[in-house]
Motif scaffolding. Structure first.
Motif, PDB file in Angstrom:
ATOM      1  N   GLY A 122       0.797  -1.219   0.000  1.00 15.68           N
ATOM      2  CA  GLY A 122       0.000   0.000   0.000  1.00 15.68           C
ATOM      3  C   GLY A 122       0.826   1.263   0.000  1.00 15.68           C
ATOM      4  N   ILE A 123       2.126   1.154   0.312  1.00 17.42           N
ATOM      5  CA  ILE A 123       3.013   2.307   0.329  1.00 17.42           C
ATOM      6  C   ILE A 123       3.470   2.594  -1.092  1.00 17.42           C
ATOM      7  CG2 ILE A 123       5.114   3.271   1.346  1.00 17.42           C
ATOM      8  CD1 ILE A 123       5.022   0.956   3.390  1.00 17.42           C
ATOM      9  N   LEU A 124       3.555   3.864  -1.464  1.00 21.34           N
ATOM     10  CA  LEU A 124       4.112   4.191  -2.764  1.00 21.34           C
ATOM     11  C   LEU A 124       5.561   3.724  -2.828  1.00 21.34           C
ATOM     12  CD1 LEU A 124       2.802   7.815  -3.487  1.00 21.34           C
ATOM     13  CD2 LEU A 124       1.877   5.641  -4.300  1.00 21.34           C
ATOM     14  N   ILE A 125       5.944   3.166  -3.965  1.00 30.76           N
ATOM     15  CA  ILE A 125       7.300   2.644  -4.119  1.00 30.76           C
ATOM     16  C   ILE A 125       8.021   3.430  -5.207  1.00 30.76           C
ATOM     17  CG2 ILE A 125       6.590   0.812  -5.719  1.00 30.76           C
ATOM     18  CD1 ILE A 125       8.755  -0.967  -4.331  1.00 30.76           C
ATOM     19  N   HIS A 126       9.264   3.775  -4.934  1.00 33.70           N
ATOM     20  CA  HIS A 126      10.074   4.572  -5.843  1.00 33.70           C
ATOM     21  C   HIS A 126      10.997   3.639  -6.622  1.00 33.70           C
ATOM     22  CE1 HIS A 126      13.137   7.505  -7.129  1.00 33.70           C
ATOM     23  NE2 HIS A 126      12.222   8.430  -6.928  1.00 33.70           N
ATOM     24  N   PRO A 127      11.214   3.868  -7.922  1.00 31.03           N
ATOM     25  CA  PRO A 127      12.039   2.946  -8.698  1.00 31.03           C
ATOM     26  C   PRO A 127      13.490   2.859  -8.233  1.00 31.03           C
ATOM     27  CG  PRO A 127      11.487   4.907  -9.973  1.00 31.03           C
ATOM     28  CD  PRO A 127      10.639   4.930  -8.754  1.00 31.03           C
ATOM     29  N   GLN A 128      14.009   3.911  -7.612  1.00 33.27           N
ATOM     30  CA  GLN A 128      15.384   3.877  -7.120  1.00 33.27           C
ATOM     31  C   GLN A 128      15.456   3.604  -5.623  1.00 33.27           C
ATOM     32  OE1 GLN A 128      17.733   7.380  -8.002  1.00 33.27           O
ATOM     33  NE2 GLN A 128      19.455   6.726  -6.719  1.00 33.27           N
ATOM     34  N   TYR A 129      14.629   4.293  -4.843  1.00 31.42           N
ATOM     35  CA  TYR A 129      14.718   4.226  -3.388  1.00 31.42           C
ATOM     36  C   TYR A 129      13.768   3.211  -2.757  1.00 31.42           C
ATOM     37  CZ  TYR A 129      17.334   8.513  -4.134  1.00 31.42           C
ATOM     38  OH  TYR A 129      18.252   9.437  -4.560  1.00 31.42           O
ATOM     39  N   GLY A 130      12.966   2.556  -3.574  1.00 34.88           N
ATOM     40  CA  GLY A 130      12.050   1.554  -3.054  1.00 34.88           C
ATOM     41  C   GLY A 130      11.064   2.137  -2.055  1.00 34.88           C
ATOM     42  N   LEU A 131      10.914   1.450  -0.920  1.00 35.28           N
ATOM     43  CA  LEU A 131       9.978   1.883   0.125  1.00 35.28           C
ATOM     44  C   LEU A 131      10.626   2.821   1.127  1.00 35.28           C
ATOM     45  CD1 LEU A 131       8.297  -1.582   0.815  1.00 35.28           C
ATOM     46  CD2 LEU A 131       7.457   0.259  -0.658  1.00 35.28           C
ATOM     47  N   TRP A 132      11.899   3.157   0.901  1.00 32.30           N
ATOM     48  CA  TRP A 132      12.635   3.970   1.877  1.00 32.30           C
ATOM     49  C   TRP A 132      12.593   5.433   1.469  1.00 32.30           C
ATOM     50  CZ3 TRP A 132      12.692   1.028   5.752  1.00 32.30           C
ATOM     51  CH2 TRP A 132      12.797  -0.354   5.571  1.00 32.30           C
ATOM     52  N   GLN A 133      11.390   5.964   1.498  1.00 32.51           N
ATOM     53  CA  GLN A 133      11.137   7.345   1.134  1.00 32.51           C
ATOM     54  C   GLN A 133       9.809   7.739   1.752  1.00 32.51           C
ATOM     55  OE1 GLN A 133       8.412   8.005  -1.202  1.00 32.51           O
ATOM     56  NE2 GLN A 133       7.901   5.829  -1.213  1.00 32.51           N
ATOM     57  N   ALA A 134       9.606   9.035   1.908  1.00 30.53           N
ATOM     58  CA  ALA A 134       8.358   9.494   2.517  1.00 30.53           C
ATOM     59  C   ALA A 134       8.129  10.963   2.180  1.00 30.53           C
ATOM     60  CB  ALA A 134       8.393   9.314   4.035  1.00 30.53           C
ATOM     61  N   PHE A 135       6.879  11.365   2.283  1.00 32.09           N
ATOM     62  CA  PHE A 135       6.522  12.777   2.168  1.00 32.09           C
ATOM     63  C   PHE A 135       6.361  13.344   3.574  1.00 32.09           C
ATOM     64  CE2 PHE A 135       4.654  10.830  -1.695  1.00 32.09           C
ATOM     65  CZ  PHE A 135       5.401  11.504  -2.633  1.00 32.09           C
ATOM     66  N   ARG A 136       6.913  14.527   3.799  1.00 35.72           N
ATOM     67  CA  ARG A 136       6.769  15.184   5.100  1.00 35.72           C
ATOM     68  C   ARG A 136       5.791  16.340   5.047  1.00 35.72           C
ATOM     69  NH1 ARG A 136       6.700  12.182   8.545  1.00 35.72           N
ATOM     70  NH2 ARG A 136       6.318  14.017   9.822  1.00 35.72           N
ATOM     71  N   GLY A 137       5.415  16.777   3.862  1.00 41.06           N
ATOM     72  CA  GLY A 137       4.472  17.873   3.743  1.00 41.06           C
ATOM     73  C   GLY A 137       4.386  18.338   2.309  1.00 41.06           C
ATOM     74  N   ALA A 138       3.725  19.455   2.114  1.00 38.32           N
ATOM     75  CA  ALA A 138       3.600  20.030   0.773  1.00 38.32           C
ATOM     76  C   ALA A 138       3.445  21.535   0.909  1.00 38.32           C
ATOM     77  CB  ALA A 138       2.411  19.436   0.033  1.00 38.32           C
ATOM     78  N   LEU A 139       3.856  22.232  -0.126  1.00 42.67           N
ATOM     79  CA  LEU A 139       3.689  23.678  -0.201  1.00 42.67           C
ATOM     80  C   LEU A 139       2.599  23.971  -1.226  1.00 42.67           C
ATOM     81  CD1 LEU A 139       7.461  24.755  -0.351  1.00 42.67           C
ATOM     82  CD2 LEU A 139       6.046  24.303   1.668  1.00 42.67           C
TER      83      LEU A 139
END
Length: 230
Positions: A122-139
């Protein structure tokens, strides 16, 4: 002059975030057909820039701040708000966060901004960083920001035949029916979930994509203990 300023904002934002281990995670302009445009305090915003991190990039910056804020109930959220609110003010934007209610569609924004797709967990997966990434906020901006949005990216799960993430959980919290949060938290509280609690989610750790960017051990423990508290 305004056009020149607007065109330079992504680079300026990246420079402002760099001292905190944070990076812009793509952005886009809301259009008339886009239902993702948020209404906040009576204002519809025109564009969004996602902010997040990869791997353990934020960890040394956050932990230095945390040493002086040990009384914070939600230290990572508070650190994120302190940093991003200041950055937003500098650029005439407002900062919004995944932890705030009413919840904003960060997953959908991430899919549009970076062309990501969810993993079986269910977590978004990045092609380079896999599951080791996250969003902390947005502007959020009340004007259009020239920030290239991401097209579809290679989905690591398409080439993964065994799907070890789905079989690694000791209590089978992940299934076709979704993620059983209650079962997961009960396992962590039972005393039998010490390996997950101290070393990080076994299902997440089983994913081969981006394994070299896995969070450091202290960061793993921090996130798991925060999740276990609810």
């Amino acid at each position: 002059m305004r056009g020149d300023f607007a065109a330079s904002i992504p680079d300026q934002i990246a420079a402002a975030l760099e001292p905190y281990g944070l990076v812009p995670r793509g952005g886009f302009v809301f259009d008339e057909e886009n239902a993702l445009s948020p209404l906040i305090q009576g204002t519809h915003f025109r564009s969004v820039v996602l902010v997040g991190y990869f791997g353990s990039a934020i960890w040394p910056h956050f932990t230095r701040w945390w040493q002086d804020h040990r009384d914070s109930q939600d230290p990572l959220d508070q650190w994120s708000k302190d940093v991003l609110t200041a950055v937003a003010t500098r650029f005439g934007a407002i900062a919004v966060f995944p932890s705030d209610r009413p919840y904003l569609p960060f997953q959908q924004w991430g899919m549009r901004a970076e062309g990501l797709r969810p993993s079986p967990l269910g977590i978004l997966i990045h092609p380079q960083y896999g599951l080791w990434q996250a969003f902390r906020g947005a502007l959020l901006f009340d004007r259009a920001i020239d920030f290239a949005s991401g097209g579809p990216q290679r989905h690591p799960c398409d080439d993964c035949q065994d799907k070890p993430c789905l079989s690694a959980c000791p209590v089978n919290a992940f299934s076709d029916g979704g993620y059983d949060v209650v079962r997961c938290r009960s396992h962590l509280a039972s005393g039998e979930g010490n390996e997950c609690l101290s070393g990080g989610c076994l299902a997440r750790r089983a994913c081969p994509a981006g394994h070299e960017y896995a969070y450091s051990a202290p960061q793993m423990r921090f996130h798991m203990k925060a999740f276990a508290r609810g």
